[in-house]
Scaffold this motif. Structure first.
Motif: not given
Ligand SMILES: Cc1cc2nc3c(=O)[nH]c(=O)nc-3n(C[C@H](O)[C@H](O)[C@H](O)COP(=O)(O)OP(=O)(O)OC[C@H]3O[C@@H](n4cnc5c(N)ncnc54)[C@H](O)[C@@H]3O)c2cc1C
Ligand SMILES: Cc1cc2nc3c(=O)[nH]c(=O)nc-3n(C[C@H](O)[C@H](O)[C@H](O)COP(=O)(O)OP(=O)(O)OC[C@H]3O[C@@H](n4cnc5c(N)ncnc54)[C@H](O)[C@@H]3O)c2cc1C
Lengths: 271, 341
Positions: A142-143, A162, A170-174, B76, B78-79, B82, B194-198
């Motif tokens: 993920p970008p 971000r 506020h973002i969580r990414s693996t 929004y 990306t994954e 896209l 794989r991403t979550k917006v908290l």
């Protein structure tokens, strides 16, 4: 934690000169520097290394002189540097650039798996911001772009701030993931003396195309670039307007008259 | 590249439940290109509970609206965006896709360009078309705005560009316009992403409202010192304007960076823009030249700011601005008397 930072060598656009006859860049006497956003990215990776341990590597694509930006990164505190340099890479647009950098990242990760890739928000010369998300797509990670703070790091995930047009997400990414760095994330610190010493004699690992694996030459450099620069031209000149005349008082009186006449005054004191 | 690529698409960004201004501007620019190439213009709308927003796109020039309305597209990321855009572009093969050069527009455009292995021109400020070769001519400022470059994507489709907000003009909406709406589905589960917006926090990054201001008073290095720069604030206070600054004024620490107008600051389009002690470097003017009325004060009659100014006053700002403040104060007092009479 292994972080790889992509660092680009760029001409210092503050002192750039354009040849008005040919509309081309006059590179004479223009110093080359590390892309400022990339310097902040290296600094942030070094902060994380201090807190969580691990290693910071930097990767650059460019001519042999680009070694200078790797040395600069070592000064800031990076542990090791890789330069990919080959005529076959020349003339790359963002698609071909992300391809070449991805091939190098894949090679680096074979010996030392990568947890995070950092890029600058954009490079001050090409100024597209397209290379980072391109690499992420190719690596299938993920970008997350425009990062102004890293708020939490564990071995499985990161939490990030971000920057948006009108606020923050506020973002969580693996992990692994790729992030692009905003300048406000940190201040560049003065380089510690031992780092400066290390940088002076540092020689990066240099790879040509033959060192990279499974490379499709058609996707590299000018050949692999769908975009071409057509023409270059001077920015359009705007049409000038009326010069007011007389003493300051007289000019202001004229101005007030036209503002009245054109009914612009009602915009005043609205807010 | 194949002959079947047809149509111009605009990625319709949703901000706070409404279509972003830049997307409406792009429909205006896209309409012109579509008419020249004789193809339909479409808006592409991704999000959660956004289907009704197609009603905002058609009046602004869209012939078609492609929609994916799905909970995974709520905020929004990306994954999923896209996946959605990629699916639509592969099914309906457009010839050109335009995106706003906003954080999200640039992010999605870069990912799609890599996914579709096509070219993407960044941050354009001019769009044209070579009708014979069906080529998008996307021009952008380069090397710090010192020069413009036209970028072409000759052999790959779709041709794509991100376009700066506030440089294209939206059409007057026509509520009678008719268009076609097409809905598709996204097969993607939240657990796969794989991403979550908290959390989304609105606005704290911007304490200064330059973008929405009707009147801006911008001061430059020509004010001379921090004390004289206060005249800029006084003038702004008098007429209810927002304060802007050039990069040099910011670097001198007379004003904070969030007030900076220009290439590395804000792009603004107020009704009235005062440029005072501002030389008018291209990096500054790219951020303000689309203002409706520009008033410049500069002591150098050859300063480039006069090339973009509607009205130019040649003189010392330290003398002129106090006269102006007085004149506007009087004027506003008069008006108040009139409106209360
Ligand atoms: C006038 C002009 C206009 C251009 N316009 C376009 C265009 O519209 N579209 C297009 O596809 N290409 C364009 N290019 C080509 C583009 O500048 C190059 O492809 C360049 O290699 C990468 O793009 P960038 O400088 O925009 O990088 P960005 O995408 O802005 O860079 C973001 C980050 O990616 C990393 N990165 C980028 N390049 C390197 C590198 N060589 N080594 C290590 N890390 C790197 C850095 O972390 C950097 O901070 C243009 C070039 C010129 C001269
Ligand atoms: C990559 C890059 C990005 C940039 N981004 C930006 C940006 O976002 N915004 C920006 O503004 N700049 C930006 N710049 C800087 C830009 O090139 C100029 O240097 C800057 O705009 C100049 O600021 P100025 O007009 O305040 O100062 P100056 O150029 O020093 O101009 C001062 C002007 O004031 C006049 N003057 C002097 N005394 C008086 C007086 N008493 N009364 C009236 N007039 C007087 C002078 O004649 C002169 O014209 C950027 C540059 C680069 C290379």
């Amino acid at each position: 934690m292994h972080i790889v930072v992509c660092v680009k060598q760029v001409p210092d656009t503050k002192v750039i000169k354009i040849n008005p006859k040919t509309n081309t860049l006059d590179r004479r006497g223009v110093p080359s520097i590390i892309n400022p956003y990339d310097a902040h990215a290296v600094q942030e990776a070094v902060h994380l290394k201090r807190q969580h341990g691990g290693k910071v590597s930097v990767l650059s694509m460019g001519p042999p002189q680009a070694t200078a930006v790797i040395k600069k990164s070592i000064e800031i505190g990076a542990d090791e540097g890789y330069l990919i340099s080959d005529r076959a890479f020349a003339g790359a647009d963002t698609l071909a650039t992300s391809y070449a950098l991805t091939k190098a990242l894949e090679k680096i990760s074979k010996t030392s798996p990568i947890d995070m890739v950092f890029c600058g928000k954009h490079a001050i010369d090409g100024d597209t911001g397209q290379v980072g998300p391109g690499i992420a797509k190719r690596l299938d990670i993920p970008p997350i772009t425009n990062i102004s703070a890293i708020t939490k790091v564990t071995k499985d995930y990161v939490e990030l701030q971000r920057k948006l047009q009108d606020g923050y997400a506020h973002i969580r990414s693996t992990l692994p993931c790729l992030i692009t760095i905003e300048k406000e994330i940190n201040e560049i610190e003065y380089a510690p003396f031992p780092n400066m010493l290390k940088a002076v004699n540092y020689q990066p690992v240099v790879w040509s195309i033959d060192h990279l694996e499974d490379v499709d030459r058609k996707q590299l450099g000018l050949k692999g670039s769908p975009t071409v620069v057509g023409k270059m031209f001077a920015p359009p000149k705007q049409e000038g307007g009326h010069r007011l005349e007389g003493t300051p008082e007289e000019q202001v009186v004229q101005l007030v008259e036209v503002l009245k006449e054109k009914q612009y005054l009602f915009h005043f004191n609205k807010g | 590249m194949s002959e079947e690529h047809r149509g111009i698409w605009v990625f319709a960004e949703v901000i706070d439940g409404a279509i972003a201004g830049v997307s409406l501007e792009l429909l205006g620019a896209g309409r012109e290109l579509a008419d020249k190439l004789d193809v339909p213009l479409a808006g592409v709308l991704l999000g959660e509970n956004i289907t009704h927003l197609s009603e905002q796109l058609i009046p602004y020039g869209a012939d078609e609206v492609y929609i994916i309305d799905d909970p995974v597209l709520k905020d929004y990321r990306t994954e999923p965006f896209l996946a959605g855009m990629g699916k639509l572009a592969r099914m309906y093969v457009p010839e050109i896709i335009l995106y706003g050069a906003t954080p999200n527009g640039k992010d999605i455009a870069s990912a799609i360009a890599t996914d579709l292995k096509t070219g993407l021109t960044a941050d354009c400020t001019m769009l044209g078309v070579d009708i014979e070769n069906r080529l998008l001519e996307a021009s952008r400022p380069a090397f710090g705005g010192n020069i413009m470059a036209t970028i072409l994507c000759k052999k790959h489709r779709p041709q794509m560009a991100t376009v700066r907000p506030k440089v294209m003009k939206a059409l007057q909406p026509d509520p009678a316009r008719k268009g076609m709406v097409l809905k598709e589905k996204l097969e993607m589960k939240e657990a796969e992403i794989r991403t979550k917006v908290l959390e989304i926090i609105k606005g704290p990054g911007k304490s200064v409202d330059l973008e929405g201001a009707d009147v801006i008073v911008c001061g430059g290095k020509g004010m001379g010192d921090e004390q004289a720069f206060q005249l800029i604030h006084q003038l702004a206070d008098t007429i209810g304007a927002s304060v802007g600054g050039t990069r040099d004024a910011v670097e001198a620490r007379w004003i904070s960076h969030d007030h900076q107008v220009g290439q590395t600051g804000e792009t603004v389009t107020p009704k009235i823009y005062f440029a005072i002690g501002v030389s008018g470097a291209i990096q500054h003017t790219v951020g303000m030249k689309n203002s409706e009325l520009i008033i410049a004060i500069n002591k150098d009659p050859d300063a480039p700011i006069f090339d973009v100014a509607t009205y130019g006053i040649v003189g010392d700002a330290r003398e002129t601005v106090p006269v102006m403040i007085k004149a506007f104060e009087e004027l506003l007092r008069e008006n108040e008397v009139i409106s209360h009479a």
